[in-house]
Design a protein around this motif. Structure first.
Motif, PDB file in Angstrom:
ATOM      1  N   LEU A  32       0.841  -1.193   0.000  1.00 59.19           N
ATOM      2  CA  LEU A  32       0.000   0.000   0.000  1.00 59.19           C
ATOM      3  C   LEU A  32       0.874   1.241   0.000  1.00 59.19           C
ATOM      4  O   LEU A  32       1.967   1.248   0.568  1.00 59.19           O
ATOM      5  CB  LEU A  32      -0.904   0.020   1.232  1.00 59.19           C
ATOM      6  CG  LEU A  32      -1.862  -1.155   1.397  1.00 59.19           C
ATOM      7  CD1 LEU A  32      -2.602  -1.047   2.721  1.00 59.19           C
ATOM      8  CD2 LEU A  32      -2.841  -1.231   0.235  1.00 59.19           C
ATOM      9  N   GLY A  33       0.359   2.290  -0.619  1.00 58.66           N
ATOM     10  CA  GLY A  33       1.047   3.570  -0.620  1.00 58.66           C
ATOM     11  C   GLY A  33       0.107   4.663  -0.166  1.00 58.66           C
ATOM     12  O   GLY A  33      -1.053   4.407   0.177  1.00 58.66           O
ATOM     13  N   LEU A  34       0.605   5.887  -0.170  1.00 60.35           N
ATOM     14  CA  LEU A  34      -0.177   7.011   0.351  1.00 60.35           C
ATOM     15  C   LEU A  34      -0.895   7.743  -0.772  1.00 60.35           C
ATOM     16  O   LEU A  34      -0.307   8.066  -1.805  1.00 60.35           O
ATOM     17  CB  LEU A  34       0.736   7.947   1.121  1.00 60.35           C
ATOM     18  CG  LEU A  34       1.332   7.296   2.374  1.00 60.35           C
ATOM     19  CD1 LEU A  34       2.454   8.144   2.947  1.00 60.35           C
ATOM     20  CD2 LEU A  34       0.253   7.050   3.412  1.00 60.35           C
ATOM     21  N   GLU A  35      -2.176   8.004  -0.539  1.00 62.28           N
ATOM     22  CA  GLU A  35      -3.021   8.677  -1.513  1.00 62.28           C
ATOM     23  C   GLU A  35      -2.945  10.178  -1.308  1.00 62.28           C
ATOM     24  O   GLU A  35      -3.019  10.666  -0.179  1.00 62.28           O
ATOM     25  CB  GLU A  35      -4.467   8.205  -1.318  1.00 62.28           C
ATOM     26  CG  GLU A  35      -5.450   8.844  -2.262  1.00 62.28           C
ATOM     27  CD  GLU A  35      -6.853   8.334  -2.019  1.00 62.28           C
ATOM     28  OE1 GLU A  35      -7.480   7.914  -3.001  1.00 62.28           O
ATOM     29  OE2 GLU A  35      -7.315   8.347  -0.855  1.00 62.28           O
ATOM     30  N   GLY A  36      -2.794  10.919  -2.414  1.00 59.50           N
ATOM     31  CA  GLY A  36      -2.783  12.369  -2.322  1.00 59.50           C
ATOM     32  C   GLY A  36      -2.563  12.996  -3.678  1.00 59.50           C
ATOM     33  O   GLY A  36      -2.277  12.311  -4.661  1.00 59.50           O
ATOM     34  N   HIS A  37      -2.687  14.297  -3.731  1.00 60.58           N
ATOM     35  CA  HIS A  37      -2.511  15.048  -4.971  1.00 60.58           C
ATOM     36  C   HIS A  37      -1.050  15.005  -5.423  1.00 60.58           C
ATOM     37  O   HIS A  37      -0.766  14.820  -6.596  1.00 60.58           O
ATOM     38  CB  HIS A  37      -2.957  16.503  -4.756  1.00 60.58           C
ATOM     39  CG  HIS A  37      -2.962  17.321  -6.002  1.00 60.58           C
ATOM     40  ND1 HIS A  37      -3.863  17.109  -7.020  1.00 60.58           N
ATOM     41  CD2 HIS A  37      -2.181  18.355  -6.393  1.00 60.58           C
ATOM     42  CE1 HIS A  37      -3.640  17.980  -7.992  1.00 60.58           C
ATOM     43  NE2 HIS A  37      -2.628  18.744  -7.637  1.00 60.58           N
ATOM     44  N   SER A  38      -0.138  15.136  -4.472  1.00 59.45           N
ATOM     45  CA  SER A  38       1.298  15.032  -4.764  1.00 59.45           C
ATOM     46  C   SER A  38       1.710  13.574  -4.552  1.00 59.45           C
ATOM     47  O   SER A  38       0.882  12.680  -4.649  1.00 59.45           O
ATOM     48  CB  SER A  38       2.081  15.950  -3.824  1.00 59.45           C
ATOM     49  OG  SER A  38       1.981  15.484  -2.491  1.00 59.45           O
ATOM     50  N   ASP A  39       2.969  13.337  -4.200  1.00 60.88           N
ATOM     51  CA  ASP A  39       3.387  11.970  -3.878  1.00 60.88           C
ATOM     52  C   ASP A  39       2.923  11.547  -2.487  1.00 60.88           C
ATOM     53  O   ASP A  39       3.129  10.420  -2.078  1.00 60.88           O
ATOM     54  CB  ASP A  39       4.901  11.799  -4.030  1.00 60.88           C
ATOM     55  CG  ASP A  39       5.713  12.610  -3.027  1.00 60.88           C
ATOM     56  OD1 ASP A  39       5.128  13.266  -2.139  1.00 60.88           O
ATOM     57  OD2 ASP A  39       6.953  12.600  -3.144  1.00 60.88           O
ATOM     58  N   ALA A  40       2.280  12.448  -1.744  1.00 53.24           N
ATOM     59  CA  ALA A  40       1.640  12.172  -0.444  1.00 53.24           C
ATOM     60  C   ALA A  40       2.633  11.754   0.641  1.00 53.24           C
ATOM     61  O   ALA A  40       2.286  11.015   1.551  1.00 53.24           O
ATOM     62  CB  ALA A  40       0.515  11.148  -0.600  1.00 53.24           C
ATOM     63  N   ASP A  41       3.843  12.257   0.565  1.00 57.12           N
ATOM     64  CA  ASP A  41       4.894  11.950   1.544  1.00 57.12           C
ATOM     65  C   ASP A  41       4.566  12.667   2.856  1.00 57.12           C
ATOM     66  O   ASP A  41       4.920  13.820   3.055  1.00 57.12           O
ATOM     67  CB  ASP A  41       6.241  12.400   0.976  1.00 57.12           C
ATOM     68  CG  ASP A  41       7.428  12.167   1.871  1.00 57.12           C
ATOM     69  OD1 ASP A  41       7.248  11.947   3.083  1.00 57.12           O
ATOM     70  OD2 ASP A  41       8.552  12.240   1.355  1.00 57.12           O
ATOM     71  N   VAL A  42       3.872  11.962   3.766  1.00 59.84           N
ATOM     72  CA  VAL A  42       3.413  12.593   5.014  1.00 59.84           C
ATOM     73  C   VAL A  42       4.561  13.163   5.840  1.00 59.84           C
ATOM     74  O   VAL A  42       4.392  14.193   6.490  1.00 59.84           O
ATOM     75  CB  VAL A  42       2.577  11.646   5.907  1.00 59.84           C
ATOM     76  CG1 VAL A  42       1.247  11.330   5.300  1.00 59.84           C
ATOM     77  CG2 VAL A  42       3.319  10.384   6.266  1.00 59.84           C
ATOM     78  N   LEU A  43       5.707  12.518   5.810  1.00 60.75           N
ATOM     79  CA  LEU A  43       6.835  12.986   6.606  1.00 60.75           C
ATOM     80  C   LEU A  43       7.369  14.310   6.063  1.00 60.75           C
ATOM     81  O   LEU A  43       7.552  15.272   6.819  1.00 60.75           O
ATOM     82  CB  LEU A  43       7.939  11.930   6.640  1.00 60.75           C
ATOM     83  CG  LEU A  43       9.183  12.279   7.437  1.00 60.75           C
ATOM     84  CD1 LEU A  43       8.851  12.652   8.879  1.00 60.75           C
ATOM     85  CD2 LEU A  43      10.174  11.116   7.381  1.00 60.75           C
ATOM     86  N   SER A  44       7.601  14.383   4.760  1.00 57.86           N
ATOM     87  CA  SER A  44       8.066  15.646   4.169  1.00 57.86           C
ATOM     88  C   SER A  44       7.030  16.748   4.348  1.00 57.86           C
ATOM     89  O   SER A  44       7.389  17.903   4.584  1.00 57.86           O
ATOM     90  CB  SER A  44       8.391  15.458   2.688  1.00 57.86           C
ATOM     91  OG  SER A  44       9.517  14.625   2.542  1.00 57.86           O
ATOM     92  N   HIS A  45       5.752  16.392   4.257  1.00 57.00           N
ATOM     93  CA  HIS A  45       4.696  17.394   4.440  1.00 57.00           C
ATOM     94  C   HIS A  45       4.704  17.945   5.858  1.00 57.00           C
ATOM     95  O   HIS A  45       4.566  19.162   6.061  1.00 57.00           O
ATOM     96  CB  HIS A  45       3.328  16.796   4.130  1.00 57.00           C
ATOM     97  CG  HIS A  45       3.127  16.471   2.682  1.00 57.00           C
ATOM     98  ND1 HIS A  45       1.924  16.016   2.193  1.00 57.00           N
ATOM     99  CD2 HIS A  45       3.966  16.529   1.630  1.00 57.00           C
ATOM    100  CE1 HIS A  45       2.027  15.807   0.894  1.00 57.00           C
ATOM    101  NE2 HIS A  45       3.267  16.103   0.527  1.00 57.00           N
TER     102      HIS A  45
END
Length: 160
Positions: A32-45
């Motif tokens: 599974l990966g992260l859903e989002g408009h960008s690459d959805a990198d929660v840590l960088s966000h």
């Protein structure tokens, strides 16, 4: 006397099939990966928001709105670089980053050094100034049920 500022960041994204799991700019093998408009990198966000907050320049959505097709699929390290550069323009440099990723699975300990190194390089810091911790949600709530991932970050800046 130097002025110090602190910023706090938080982000959450759903876990879905057919998306990469990217944390701190590092792709982690996962079903599974992260859903989002960008690459959805929660840590960088989360770290981006912490930097922006420390210099009182809003949040990631103000600078990179998910309504702008230009940012569709964008790499979140770009957002982090932008926040780093804005802090420098305001006369601050990043001193320290402390962050936590909350994810039930996969286990992330084997990726800690790669993530720290990538974040440190992006932020122009020594690796020893970047902390990345991993926690589970003990099977509680959406994260614990394996439906999402969260990240928290606190950043310290010092005026030059």
């Amino acid at each position: 006397m130097s002025e110090y500022r602190t910023g706090l960041g938080w982000d959450v994204h759903r876990l879905v099939a057919h998306r990469p799991l990217i944390l701190g700019g590092v792709t982690i093998p996962s079903e599974l990966g992260l859903e989002g408009h960008s690459d959805a990198d929660v840590l960088s966000h989360a770290i981006t928001d912490a930097i922006l907050g420390a210099v009182a320049l809003g949040d990631i959505g103000m600078h990179f709105p998910d309504t702008d097709p230009h940012w569709k699929g964008a790499g979140s390290l770009h957002f982090l670089e932008h926040a780093r550069d804005l802090a420098r323009q305001q006369g601050y440099r990043i001193v320290n980053v402390d962050s936590t990723v909350i994810l039930e699975r996969p286990k992330l300990k084997d990726y800690r050094e790669a993530i720290r190194s990538q974040l440190a390089a992006t932020l122009h810091l020594e690796t020893g100034r970047v902390s990345v911790k991993f926690k589970t949600a003990e099977k509680v709530g959406p994260v614990g049920e394996g439906r999402s991932a969260e990240a928290q970050a606190i950043v310290t800046l010092r005026a030059d």
